[in-house]
Motif scaffolding. Structure first.
Motif, PDB file in Angstrom:
ATOM      1  N   THR A   1       9.263  -8.554  -0.207  1.00 24.27           N
ATOM      2  CA  THR A   1      10.103  -9.353   0.687  1.00 24.27           C
ATOM      3  C   THR A   1      11.449  -8.676   0.920  1.00 24.27           C
ATOM      4  OG1 THR A   1       9.058 -11.419  -0.003  1.00 24.27           O
ATOM      5  CG2 THR A   1      11.251 -11.587   0.986  1.00 24.27           C
ATOM      6  N   ARG A   2      12.046  -8.149  -0.153  1.00 25.37           N
ATOM      7  CA  ARG A   2      13.338  -7.453  -0.013  1.00 25.37           C
ATOM      8  C   ARG A   2      13.189  -6.217   0.865  1.00 25.37           C
ATOM      9  NH1 ARG A   2      13.670  -8.818  -5.544  1.00 25.37           N
ATOM     10  NH2 ARG A   2      13.018  -6.707  -6.151  1.00 25.37           N
ATOM     11  N   LEU A   3      12.080  -5.502   0.683  1.00 28.84           N
ATOM     12  CA  LEU A   3      11.836  -4.310   1.501  1.00 28.84           C
ATOM     13  C   LEU A   3      11.704  -4.682   2.972  1.00 28.84           C
ATOM     14  CD1 LEU A   3      11.092  -1.296   1.864  1.00 28.84           C
ATOM     15  CD2 LEU A   3       8.712  -1.951   1.402  1.00 28.84           C
ATOM     16  N   LEU A   4      10.917  -5.700   3.257  1.00 24.47           N
ATOM     17  CA  LEU A   4      10.712  -6.116   4.644  1.00 24.47           C
ATOM     18  C   LEU A   4      11.996  -6.653   5.268  1.00 24.47           C
ATOM     19  CD1 LEU A   4       7.203  -7.828   4.370  1.00 24.47           C
ATOM     20  CD2 LEU A   4       7.735  -5.547   5.264  1.00 24.47           C
ATOM     21  N   ALA A   5      12.847  -7.254   4.457  1.00 26.67           N
ATOM     22  CA  ALA A   5      14.121  -7.761   4.966  1.00 26.67           C
ATOM     23  C   ALA A   5      15.009  -6.626   5.468  1.00 26.67           C
ATOM     24  CB  ALA A   5      14.844  -8.559   3.881  1.00 26.67           C
TER      25      ALA A   5
ATOM     26  N   ALA B   1       8.332 -10.411  -4.489  1.00 27.63           N
ATOM     27  CA  ALA B   1       9.771 -10.450  -4.231  1.00 27.63           C
ATOM     28  C   ALA B   1      10.278  -9.089  -3.768  1.00 27.63           C
ATOM     29  CB  ALA B   1      10.516 -10.900  -5.484  1.00 27.63           C
ATOM     30  N   ALA B   2       9.761  -8.017  -4.375  1.00 32.78           N
ATOM     31  CA  ALA B   2      10.183  -6.672  -3.986  1.00 32.78           C
ATOM     32  C   ALA B   2       9.735  -6.358  -2.565  1.00 32.78           C
ATOM     33  CB  ALA B   2       9.613  -5.644  -4.960  1.00 32.78           C
TER      34      ALA B   2
ATOM     35  N   LEU C   1       0.824  -1.205   0.000  1.00 38.44           N
ATOM     36  CA  LEU C   1       0.000   0.000   0.000  1.00 38.44           C
ATOM     37  C   LEU C   1       0.861   1.259   0.000  1.00 38.44           C
ATOM     38  CD1 LEU C   1      -2.795   1.360   0.241  1.00 38.44           C
ATOM     39  CD2 LEU C   1      -2.570   1.152   2.729  1.00 38.44           C
ATOM     40  N   ALA C   2       1.888   1.267   0.844  1.00 36.25           N
ATOM     41  CA  ALA C   2       2.763   2.439   0.918  1.00 36.25           C
ATOM     42  C   ALA C   2       3.515   2.647  -0.394  1.00 36.25           C
ATOM     43  CB  ALA C   2       3.746   2.284   2.076  1.00 36.25           C
ATOM     44  N   ALA C   3       3.940   1.564  -1.039  1.00 33.17           N
ATOM     45  CA  ALA C   3       4.647   1.683  -2.320  1.00 33.17           C
ATOM     46  C   ALA C   3       3.727   2.219  -3.400  1.00 33.17           C
ATOM     47  CB  ALA C   3       5.208   0.325  -2.722  1.00 33.17           C
TER      48      ALA C   3
END
Length: 241
Positions: free
Chosen positions: A115-119, A112-113, A99-101
């Motif tokens: 997941t990378r952000l949350l990582a 995948a994007a 939502l923020a993106a």
């Protein structure tokens, strides 16, 4: 990156923020400290546009943004959190990030994007969990992920304003949250302004410390220099930072 030039905000005859002059270079981690009522959050409100200064100026990369509304400043690279966590209880962690993106203009957000952000904030393992079930520390990390979500649409925020990120966070979670903040600053090179009462956190993260007292900027310098400043010590006799 950020310059405050004689920044003031008053309500009637009461000066909440009083003639603050402060320059923050790109890539710095600056902690703003002081007792309750010192004007710290009000200063953040002036920088982010929640309140409009009654005098003085806010300059971002040399551009005067003093009269710009919050959304314009956000587009210019300023992002902030508030003292109280603000997440949607019935949405998952991944849905918050997406939502923020999308709000920042990302047209396509892949799993995948996300997941990378949350990582980047150590939450990838909670992607499918509802925000209601997160600890307070994880909610703080989720807020950071939402601040960083515009990177999925472009460069993302360059200046992070964090208003008491450790407030309400359990002691066992502060170390990991501090590590996340350190990585955002040192690893990603983001400029950070943080209001914080926990001095051990401040001393472990900040390049410089700015001390607010009765709405004025009392001192600014390295943590060691500020703690040794006689003016600061005199002002806080009997008061807790």
């Amino acid at each position: 990156m950020l310059e405050l030039a004689g920044l003031s905000w008053r309500i009637g005859a009461v000066r909440i923020v009083d003639d603050v002059h402060l320059a923050v270079p790109e890539g710095e981690f600056l902690a703003v400290i002081g007792p309750n009522g010192a004007g710290k959050t009000s200063l953040f409100n002036l920088v982010s546009g929640v309140h409009r200064a009654t005098s003085g100026a806010v300059l971002l990369d040399g551009r005067d943004v003093t009269r710009q509304p919050p959304h314009r400043r956000a587009r210019g690279g300023i992002a902030r959190t508030f003292q109280s966590s603000s997440v949607f209880a019935t949405m998952t962690v991944a849905e918050h990030a997406e939502l923020a993106a999308r709000a920042a203009g990302a047209r396509r957000v892949t799993a995948a994007a996300v997941t990378r952000l949350l990582a980047r904030v150590r939450l990838e393992h909670r992607a499918g969990d509802l925000a209601a079930g997160l600890s307070h520390g994880d909610k703080r990390k989720l807020e950071l992920a939402m601040l960083l979500a515009p990177t999925l649409a472009g460069d993302g925020p360059r200046l992070l304003l964090l208003d008491e990120p450790m407030a309400g966070v359990a002691a066992e979670e502060t170390s990991e949250l501090s590590s996340v903040l350190r990585e955002l600053h040192q690893g990603e090179g983001r400029t950070v302004l943080m209001v914080e009462h926990h001095m051990d956190i401040v001393l472990g993260l900040a390049d410089r410390v700015a001390v607010m007292h009765h709405g004025r900027l009392l001192a600014a310098g390295t943590p060691a220099a500020v703690m040794a400043d006689a003016t600061v010590q005199d002002a806080y006799v009997g008061e807790a930072l």
